[in-house]
Design a protein around this motif. Structure first.
Motif, PDB file in Angstrom:
ATOM      1  N   THR A 136      13.596  -8.648   6.585  1.00  0.00           N
ATOM      2  CA  THR A 136      12.654  -9.698   7.001  1.00  0.00           C
ATOM      3  C   THR A 136      11.428  -9.098   7.673  1.00  0.00           C
ATOM      4  N   SER A 137      11.593  -7.909   8.255  1.00  0.00           N
ATOM      5  CA  SER A 137      10.436  -7.255   8.863  1.00  0.00           C
ATOM      6  C   SER A 137       9.418  -6.901   7.767  1.00  0.00           C
ATOM      7  N   GLN A 144      19.745  -4.714  12.083  1.00  0.00           N
ATOM      8  CA  GLN A 144      18.396  -4.604  12.623  1.00  0.00           C
ATOM      9  C   GLN A 144      18.158  -5.637  13.727  1.00  0.00           C
ATOM     10  N   GLY A 155      10.793 -10.595  13.687  1.00  0.00           N
ATOM     11  CA  GLY A 155       9.858 -11.701  13.535  1.00  0.00           C
ATOM     12  C   GLY A 155      10.528 -13.056  13.637  1.00  0.00           C
ATOM     13  N   LYS A 211       7.153  -9.951   6.088  1.00  0.00           N
ATOM     14  CA  LYS A 211       5.849 -10.339   6.660  1.00  0.00           C
ATOM     15  C   LYS A 211       4.754  -9.385   6.203  1.00  0.00           C
ATOM     16  N   LEU A 249      12.931 -14.035  11.901  1.00  0.00           N
ATOM     17  CA  LEU A 249      13.356 -14.485  10.571  1.00  0.00           C
ATOM     18  C   LEU A 249      14.788 -14.089  10.229  1.00  0.00           C
ATOM     19  N   LYS A 308       3.594 -14.021  13.976  1.00  0.00           N
ATOM     20  CA  LYS A 308       3.285 -12.592  13.902  1.00  0.00           C
ATOM     21  C   LYS A 308       4.544 -11.778  14.191  1.00  0.00           C
ATOM     22  N   LEU A 309       4.593 -10.571  13.641  1.00  0.00           N
ATOM     23  CA  LEU A 309       5.690  -9.665  13.972  1.00  0.00           C
ATOM     24  C   LEU A 309       5.568  -9.256  15.430  1.00  0.00           C
ATOM     25  N   SER A 310       6.678  -9.207  16.121  1.00  0.00           N
ATOM     26  CA  SER A 310       6.634  -8.751  17.506  1.00  0.00           C
ATOM     27  C   SER A 310       6.496  -7.233  17.527  1.00  0.00           C
ATOM     28  N   ALA A 311       6.133  -6.709  18.681  1.00  0.00           N
ATOM     29  CA  ALA A 311       5.960  -5.256  18.804  1.00  0.00           C
ATOM     30  C   ALA A 311       7.264  -4.544  18.453  1.00  0.00           C
ATOM     31  N   GLU A 368      13.069  -0.208  10.041  1.00  0.00           N
ATOM     32  CA  GLU A 368      13.138  -0.999  11.282  1.00  0.00           C
ATOM     33  C   GLU A 368      11.741  -1.451  11.692  1.00  0.00           C
ATOM     34  N   GLY A 417       9.215  -5.364  16.175  1.00  0.00           N
ATOM     35  CA  GLY A 417       9.393  -5.318  14.730  1.00  0.00           C
ATOM     36  C   GLY A 417      10.089  -6.544  14.182  1.00  0.00           C
ATOM     37  N   TYR A 475      19.566  -3.821  16.564  1.00  0.00           N
ATOM     38  CA  TYR A 475      18.655  -2.729  16.896  1.00  0.00           C
ATOM     39  C   TYR A 475      17.446  -3.236  17.701  1.00  0.00           C
ATOM     40  N   HIS A 476      16.895  -4.348  17.271  1.00  0.00           N
ATOM     41  CA  HIS A 476      15.686  -4.843  17.929  1.00  0.00           C
ATOM     42  C   HIS A 476      15.969  -5.553  19.255  1.00  0.00           C
ATOM     43  N   ILE A 482       5.618  -2.391  10.069  1.00  0.00           N
ATOM     44  CA  ILE A 482       4.161  -2.399  10.254  1.00  0.00           C
ATOM     45  C   ILE A 482       3.602  -0.990  10.068  1.00  0.00           C
TER      46      ILE A 482
END
Lengths: 181, 126
Positions: free
Chosen positions: B68-69, A63, A146, B72, A148, A139-142, B33, A144, A66-67, B36
């Motif tokens: 981890t997504s 992921q 974060g 949060k 972490l 905050k989570l970024s757009a 993925e 997805g 992916y991000h 939110i």
């Protein structure tokens, strides 16, 4: 000598390979890889604890790719699939290696290098604090992500994160990350 | 408000929100993925529920894997529960983990240290 993706891939996919992939990193591909690795670990009767760690780390690694992978890479001459990335899972004795590779813009190297070095320098308790701080304050970024993922990976393994940046054309580098479990 | 029931998939957990009984259940894998998208309705539901919660809200979280997504978003769910608890309504979070899964236990303890709601760590033995 300049970096060559074929040589690189051949090199990292030597040995006791459980899974090797190069190409587009999509959501469906992530499903397929997770399913396939899970089946292989079940078939190999791997201890459930190791299996869980490996699976978790695989999720975060994929992921992360992916991000963060860019759709297209300007100035890269080889024919590459969009969202190109590399993943190899292999065994070396008692240790599993998860290796990911992707092109990154040279402007991101400093940030990434400092982040990994920082993570490698921390104790388990410090990593826990860092994880909780980011969890609670960022905050989570757009996209997805974060911030972490790498911290979480580092918490789940006893080994340092191993990384390398190979110069591709000055503007792009190839980022290799190896996680041992 | 209506109860919520969502079936689990390979990447998202089974979710059961029952406002009549004051029970919430999240079970399975939470590794999408984009978490939110999945969790927003669940967080919004709790905003509504907080208006007239049950005397006791019992929350069972039994995750096999989460990314981890999701971590949060799960915190966002817990923060809503914390607000209910702060308004003098009882809330209890049961955090389930498999017996050899120290990482999952630790994840529960991380939340317990951030969120001011009683947690119970429950080990599942095969």
């Amino acid at each position: 000598m300049s970096f060559n993706i074929t040589n690189y891939y051949n090199e990292i996919s030597k040995g006791d390979v459980i899974l090797a992939y190069k190409g587009s990193i999509t959501s469906d591909l992530i499903n397929d890889i997770l399913e396939s690795v899970e089946k292989k670990l079940d078939a190999a009767n791997e201890a459930s604890k190791t299996k869980k760690k490996l699976y978790n780390i695989l999720i975060e690694s994929l992921q992360n790719l992916y991000h963060h992978i860019e759709e297209k890479h300007e100035g890269i001459e080889e024919e590459l699939d969009p969202k190109f990335g590399v993943l190899v899972v292999k065994r070396e004795g008692d240790i599993y290696n998860v290796t990911t590779g992707n092109f990154i813009n040279s402007s991101r190297i400093k940030f990434l290098k400092e982040k990994i070095e920082k993570i490698n320098s921390l104790t388990k308790d410090e990593l826990k604090d860092m994880y909780k701080f980011i969890l609670n304050h960022q905050k989570l970024s757009a996209k997805g992500g974060g911030g972490l993922g790498l911290v979480d990976i580092a918490r789940k393994t006893e080994y340092d994160l191993e990384y390398a940046f190979y110069n591709y054309n000055g503007n792009y580098y190839f980022f290799n990350l190896t996680i041992k479990i | 408000m209506k109860p919520i029931y969502i079936e689990g998939t390979a990447k998202t957990p089974m979710v059961k929100y029952d406002n009549e009984n004051g029970t919430i259940e999240i079970k399975g894998r939470s590794i999408p993925e984009n978490s939110i998208e999945f969790y927003k309705p669940l967080v919004d539901w709790l905003d509504d529920y907080a208006g007239s919660p049950k005397e006791l809200t019992k929350v069972d979280v039994h995750l096999e894997y989460f990314n981890t997504s999701s971590s949060k978003c799960i915190l966002d769910v817990f923060k809503k529960l914390e607000a209910i608890h702060k308004n003098k309504h009882e809330v209890l979070i049961n955090w389930f983990y498999e017996e050899d899964d120290e990482d999952m236990l630790e994840a529960g303890e991380d939340y317990e240290s951030i969120i001011r709601v009683p947690f119970r760590m429950i080990e599942i033995v095969d």
